[in-house]
Each structure stands twice: as structure tokens, then as C-alpha cells.
Design a protein around this motif. Sequence first.
Motif, PDB file in Angstrom:
ATOM      1  N   ARG A 615       0.839  -1.209   0.000  1.00  6.13           N
ATOM      2  CA  ARG A 615       0.000   0.000   0.000  1.00  6.13           C
ATOM      3  C   ARG A 615       0.869   1.252   0.000  1.00  6.13           C
ATOM      4  NH1 ARG A 615      -3.127  -3.002   3.604  1.00  6.13           N
ATOM      5  NH2 ARG A 615      -2.123  -1.985   5.377  1.00  6.13           N
ATOM      6  N   ASN A 618       2.352   1.749  -3.416  1.00  7.95           N
ATOM      7  CA  ASN A 618       1.356   2.161  -4.417  1.00  7.95           C
ATOM      8  C   ASN A 618       0.927   3.617  -4.188  1.00  7.95           C
ATOM      9  OD1 ASN A 618       0.962   0.023  -6.241  1.00  7.95           O
ATOM     10  ND2 ASN A 618      -0.113  -1.162  -4.674  1.00  7.95           N
ATOM     11  N   VAL A 620      -1.554   6.852  -2.923  1.00  9.76           N
ATOM     12  CA  VAL A 620      -2.921   7.257  -3.275  1.00  9.76           C
ATOM     13  C   VAL A 620      -2.851   8.219  -4.465  1.00  9.76           C
ATOM     14  CG1 VAL A 620      -5.021   8.395  -2.479  1.00  9.76           C
ATOM     15  CG2 VAL A 620      -3.627   7.010  -0.888  1.00  9.76           C
ATOM     16  N   ALA A 644       1.583   5.878  -7.226  1.00 11.00           N
ATOM     17  CA  ALA A 644       0.376   6.531  -7.773  1.00 11.00           C
ATOM     18  C   ALA A 644       0.634   7.956  -8.244  1.00 11.00           C
ATOM     19  CB  ALA A 644      -0.747   6.491  -6.740  1.00 11.00           C
TER      20      ALA A 644
END
Length: 991
Positions: A615, A618, A620, A644
Motif C-alpha cells: 500500500r 502504491n 494514493v 500513484a
Amino acid sequence: MISRGSEWHRWEPHIHAPGTILNNQFGAADPWNSYLTTLEGLAPKIEAIAVTDYYVTDTYEEFIKHKAGGRLPGVSLLFPNIELRLDVAAKTGFVNVHLLVSPEDPEHLLEVKRILKRLQFHAFNDRFDCTREELIKLGKRADSTITDDGAALRHGATQFKVNFDQLRKVIDESEWAKKNILIAVAGSAGDGTSGVRQAADATVRQEIEKFAHIIFSSSPAQREFWIGQRGVSIEELRARYDGCKPCLHGSDSHDQNSVGQPVDNRYSWIKGALEFDALRQACIDPEGRAYVGKQPPRSAIPSQVISHVRIEDADWATTPDIPLNPGLVAIIGARGSGKTALADVIAAGCDAITPAGWDADENISPSFLARARKLIGDATTSLTWGGGATVTRALDGSDANGHMSFPRARYLSQQFVEELCSAKGVSDGLVDEIERVIFESHSQDDRDWALDFAELRDQQTARFQQAREREAEAIADISDRIATEFEKETLVANLTTQVGQKRKLIADYTADRAKLVVKGTETQVARHTQLSEAAQKLRNKIQAYGNQRRTFVALQDEVRSMRATGAPEMLRQAQARHNNSGLDAKQWDDFLLIYKGDVDKSLTAYIAWADGEIRKLNGVPPPPGDPNTALIADIADLTMLPLAPIVAEMARLEALFSADKLVREQYTALTNRIAQENSALQTLETRLTDAQGAAARRKDLQAERDDTYGRVFEAIINEQNALAGLYAPLMARLAASSGTLKKLSFSVRRIADVQTWGSFAEEELLDRRKTGPFYGRGSLIAAATDALKPAWETGSAAEVQAAMTAFMGKFLKDLLSHAPYAPTQQAEFRAWSKQFAHWLFGTEHIAVRYEISYDGVDIRKLSPGTRGIVLLLLYLALDDSDDRPLIIDQPEENLDPKSVFDELVALFIAAKAKRQVIMVTHNANLVINTDADQIIVAEAGPHPSGGLPPISYVAGGLENAAIRKAVCDILEGGEAAFRERARRLRVRLDR
């Protein structure tokens, strides 16, 4: 005539009686009543007496009168012992010699007096014969003051000396004397041959002892000498003294207090019937038939001896009651006379006939009871044992082999021996019997509670067999890993090419993408390239975390499976392997394999950690904004940003590169393709690095496999040593033995079946059509036989390991050159290489085997007859733990007479001292040369229609003339046996 044959009886071979000529201390009044009462009350009782007097038979004749008058009812044999003094000086007098006269001839007194009369003593210019009258004359001539005949007789006896040469000549010239007189000489120093000490008289001493049949001595050392067990051999005794001689000892009583009471209770025991021939047999077999001691030699345990057989409700058994000797019983007779019938009857009473024996085909079975099954009717046999118990069994087998019965004897029927010693090969039965004897040679403490040899063997070797299996499994696993590393090594060149190709492809894509850049957007493109590289690195990290996460999930599955099935099954297997541990269920629970730490908690945390890392990497995506405003500042550290926002910034830049939508899409597509190819390149580079390290790992694994191969052989050698330990007691006994027993040997060794090992490779693994060292059949087997077989069978673990390393160094490339697949056929070659490694380092062809040899020949290669000898060796000489009666039907079957004489006679002689042996035989060696204690002669009458012929038996010992005649008439044998039994039967052979 039926008796137990030769049994031990107490004899008194040297005792004087009231009125004896010299040193008569029995008293002036009539001492006979007290004397006879003392003799009658002695314990152990005396059953044969040699009544001794000097030169005359007066006291013997008096004895005969008292016996006829009802005295000495327990004495069955009386005979004269005439004591003479030779003219050979001893230490304290003269050497005494005794004439023991057989009473069988009714005229024996007249005949022996006629012989004595031929002995002459010269003195006073006169000749005096050895008669009562002449001794009186000599006494009076020697002392003219003597007028009383009795006193003159006594004095004459002190003067009369027998010339040894004359005595020898008189005996030699008389056929009656040679047949009826046995010569005994004192072996003591005082008045015996031991007192003849002058060197010049050594030959005289030897001649006297050679002339004698019996030595009067109670010395154990003298007995051992005269039976060839001390100082000289039996062959030397035969050469110097005409053979072995029995030692006997009497009380030599001259007074009432010593009647029948030799010093230290050194009584004389003779084995045989109470007849003079028993003494003759003792002269033939001194060791087996004569003994001096408080008790006679012990033989079988009384409770394990069959003392009497009774056959009831059998009209064919005309001798229904048969007493049995506790020693060696030989059943003889013509063929079809009923020999096996009696053995079967005895075995049936002992529950010693197997179910197979009872169920045998009556048309072909050698068993009497099987052949006569339909004619036996209600006949039974009752055996009385030495301990007093009586057992009755039906002769039709209807009550045989009940759940409470057990064999009280060992029965070697012809059928049993044929099954165990078949010409078809060694049956399991013979091996089982050998293993039983080996097992029972161990003390109870050494058996570790095992019930039989197989269980003891498993207990001793299971640990090493399990170690061998574990190491063999490890070799298989290591070989699989080595095969994988070999395969990786072959991929280096291909992977290197693929990496180069992949890098060129990425460069080409990058060049193609550069051509799409619109003038004025170069700065944005450069920034896009930076972002693309950063994004690729993040994607690689995310992929690595994803791989870790999948591994953690798989570990969770493995943990659940191990708890549910793996660990409980491993525990169950350990319990099965170690079922003698004595641990209860709760104690075994301690051995259940569990994880040291809280792996559930750890794995859950690891998965959560991987998810968190993914997470974070990656990130947001940022919210949409002004397309002309950068989402990431130029000065921002791209290594610290998640994926991201970088992807979003790349998308924003791509929109600025060209107003042409098609160009933008191409640019985006090329960027994605470059990212994919970079990912693929990283995978290829990782594989290439792994492949480049395969050679080093393979060498380490091969070294590890070599070490493991060595440990396999450590386990094999330990198993070999454990098996050798099982045979150690028996092997030690065989090594210390002599004669026939020494021919039997046990050995434990490794057997390498190179033929099977090499043939498998030649037939299944190698392409022998290819040219090379292993072209054609047998070349690999020859190489392995030369290079590996010696180490496999006799080398240490280190030597085996070194031999295999050398073999591989020399032949591995050649073997690989004969592979049926090329390395480029990856799937096929990989499968083959694994199978090849499993074969090369396999040990299934190595067996630890114990071998039983007789006279240097493996038992598997012996003839049925020689296997029969091995079987008899087991039962007669080695099976010490079995004290039950041994019943053998024709042990000489398939053996020539010389083999019987050479191999079996000594075994039977030794065995009969420990257990009752009952044998059916038609071989003279096994009857006469074993000195059978009882001979039962079977005879069958005419065979009636629809019934059994009448069978009768007579029994006795070899000392019985009628039995000896039956033996001569019935039995056969070879030349050596014939000469030996001629000696025992007292037959002169003309050369």
C-alpha cells in the motif's frame, strides 16, 4: 528279552573278604554275617562284586555259597579277582596284577585254576606251581617252623612272585584265558606301575601297562591320561599301550570298617548290564562306560526323559511295553520291520508330530502312522516320563496339536528332514531352525524381551536401517537439486543471449519513443523518462512484496496441514518404530512435533506487513488538477514517492507531448511496453545471476551428496556389525571347537549385486548404441565390478565414498555421453538426469546378509545329504537350550557310510550325555561306534490282508551277546566302520 540296555551300576572291582590269605583283619570269629550285612546295606548299592584273593579263589567260592543261600539279593554279578605279585619291584613292594575272571563259563573255576597252575616260581632248587597245594609247600620250605597249612599258605603267598613274561606267555597261549580273563594292574606308586621309577625299568612299566586291560586307580589325572585327555593322544595310547584303558577303584577292604568304603567315596561305576561283558565293553570305551566318583556321570534331566512306552488297544503290537534308556537308543531292524513305527509312536505321545505330518499322503509318506491311518483304530500310546508323569495320546492323531499341547520332544522324521534339506534349495524351514538355535544361544538377558530371532534382529538393526533409509532419501533429494543446478548451468548461454536481446529491444523501443517527441517538449520528455524509471523500480518492489505475501499464505497452509495430519502421522510412525519404548499415550504426546514460536501470529503479521508495504509503495492517486501544473515538484526526491502520484504525473506529461491524440497514445503504449520489457529484463537478469551461480552450488551439493553417501554406508556397516554381534556367541563357540563342528561357520557380510545394478543402467538408462566406452552389453558392469564392488563389499564408509568419487571422476562424462536425450531436450533430459543420479547413488543393490557355510561351502550350494549333516549339527551339538528328547528317523539317509563315521558319530556321543536321543537307523556306525546305550531290534511278521503285521521288539545293550549278534546280522557299514566295530565286537580281522 527286553531291557533298558546299558545303565550305570556301582561295581566293587577290588574287595577282599573274610579269610583272605594276606592281611586278613576281619576277625577270628565268624565275620561273614557282619561282612555281608554291611555289603547289603551300602548306599549307593553295589550290584557287581569282584571277590579278591591272592593266587587262589577260596573267598570267591565262599561268596558263591552265601549268595546261593539267599544273601546279597541286590548283587547280580559275582566274579573272581585273583591278585598276583609280579617279580617287578615297585616303590614299597612289588607290582600287583589282577586277573578278573568271567563267570559266564560254568567251568570257570576249573579253567582258571588250570591257567594258574601254569604260573611257576623257582626256589630251593625246585619248581612251585601257582596252586593252593604248591603255595603251602613253598611256605613250609621257606619257613621250616611252619606246620599249619593255613599259615604255610599265607607265608607261601608272600614268597611267590609271578614272572611277567611267563604270565604274558601263559595268557597268550590260552584261547580260554584271552576270552575269559581281563588283566588289571595297580596304577599307584606303592604296589603299582607308578612305583616303577627306575629309568632302566621304563620299558617294563610300559609293557605291563600295555598288557593290562584295566588300570586300578582313582586319580582323575590318571583317568584323563588313560582316555587320551592328558599328555598323550588316543592315537599315541593305541601305539604305545594298545589303546585307552578304563580306570577303576575298589575299597581293597581287609577289615570290617572299610568294606565297600573307598577313600573319598571314589566308587566305581560301569555302564552296561550286570554281566561280565559290560566290563569288556568298558575296556573298549573307557570314557563312556567307566567312571570313578561319588555319583555316575549325569546325562539327561530325568523329567525330560521318556522312561517307558506302552502301546494299548493295538493287536499288531506284540511287545506293548518297552522301557527306554535315558541315553542313546538305537532302533534297528530289517526294512519294513517296524523301526519307524516305534519312532512315530513315541513322537505321537510327545505331541511332536506336526499337523503336516499327520495330514501326509498315506500313499507316499514315510510315516508309519500316516500309512497305517485307516488301520490304527483306537490304538493309543502312553509315555511315562522320568519325573513320573504319564501322558496318553491316540495314534490316529485325533487328539493331536490341541491348543494346550506342546511338543515334548524334537522329532526329525524323514519327511521333516526332506522338507528342510530339499534338493530344490534351502527352504525357509532350515534357515528358521538355524536362526532359532542362534537366538537361543543368547542368554535371556541379551534377548531384550524378543520372542524370536527375527524380532531380536529387528531390534538390533532397526536403528541402522532407519538411518540408511533417511540418508538414502536425503541423497535422492540432493540429487534432484543437483539435477536442477545442472539444468540451470545449461541455461547460462541462452539467458545471456536473452538478456542482450531484451536490452536491445528496450533500446529500440526507447529510440522509437524518442522519435515521437514534439519539438519544444524535450524537457517534459526527459522528466517523463525520470518518472518512468522511478515507477519501474517501485513496480519491482511491489512485485517482490507480492511474492513474499504469496509465500506467507502458502506457509499458513503448510502449518495447518502439518498440525492436522503431518505431525500426528510422524508421531504414529515413531511409535510404530519404537514400540518397545513402554511410553504411555500421555508420554508420547511430548514427542508431538510443534512449532517453536507462535507461527500463526508471525505469519499473520508478515502478511499484514507485506500488504502495508505494498500500500505504501502504491500510494494514493492525487485528485485531478490543472493539466499545466506539475503534480510533483522538479526538486522532489522521486525515490521517496509512491507509485500513484508518479503514474499520474507521467500521464499529465504525456498529454503535453503532442496535440495529436494518436501520437500521445503511441507514446503511452511505448512507455508501457518499455516498462513491461524492463520488468522482463529484470526477471531474466535475476535468472541469469542464479544460473551463473549454479556451478558453485552444484559442487557444494555434490560434496554434500558424497558425504551423505558415506553416511549411508556407515549405517550399512553398523547394521553389518549388529548382525555379527547376534552371531557372536555361536561363532565364538564354533571357532573354539574341533572336528565336525569346526566345519560349520557363520559370517555376516555385504553383498553388492553389481549385475543387477549395472544391468538396470544398461537396459533402462543408457543408449548403448552410441559410440563410447560403454558401447555394448556388460562394459559398465565390468567397470563397476573392478572399481566399486570391492569397496562396496569390504570397504569402510570413507573408502566407499572415495571409490565412488573416483568412479565418477573417471566415468561420469562417458556415462553422460550415453544419455538417450540431448541436453537441449530440457524436459526429457531433466527427468533422465534425476533418474540417472538416483541409480548411480542408490544402495538398493547392497544387502547385508549372513552366510552359513559347511566346510567352506555356502549352505545354499550343499547337497541335500550334507544339509542333513548341518541340520544334525544344529540339533546334536549346538542346540544346548533344548533338553527334550531328540527322535531321529534314519539320520544317515543320503550319506555314505564314511560320511556318517566321520561327521556324525562324535556328535551323537556328545549329545547323548546331555539329552535322550532316540534314532531309527540301519547304519552300523551310528549304533556301534556311538556305543548306543540301548538297542531295540524290531521284527515284523507276515502282513495279513486288511491289517497290520505283528511287530515285536527286543532290547538290550552291546554288552549282550544276543544283541551283538543281531547288530552283526542286520547292520551294514563301510570299511573303516567295519574295522572299528570289529574292535568293539571283539572280532579279529585278518590283514
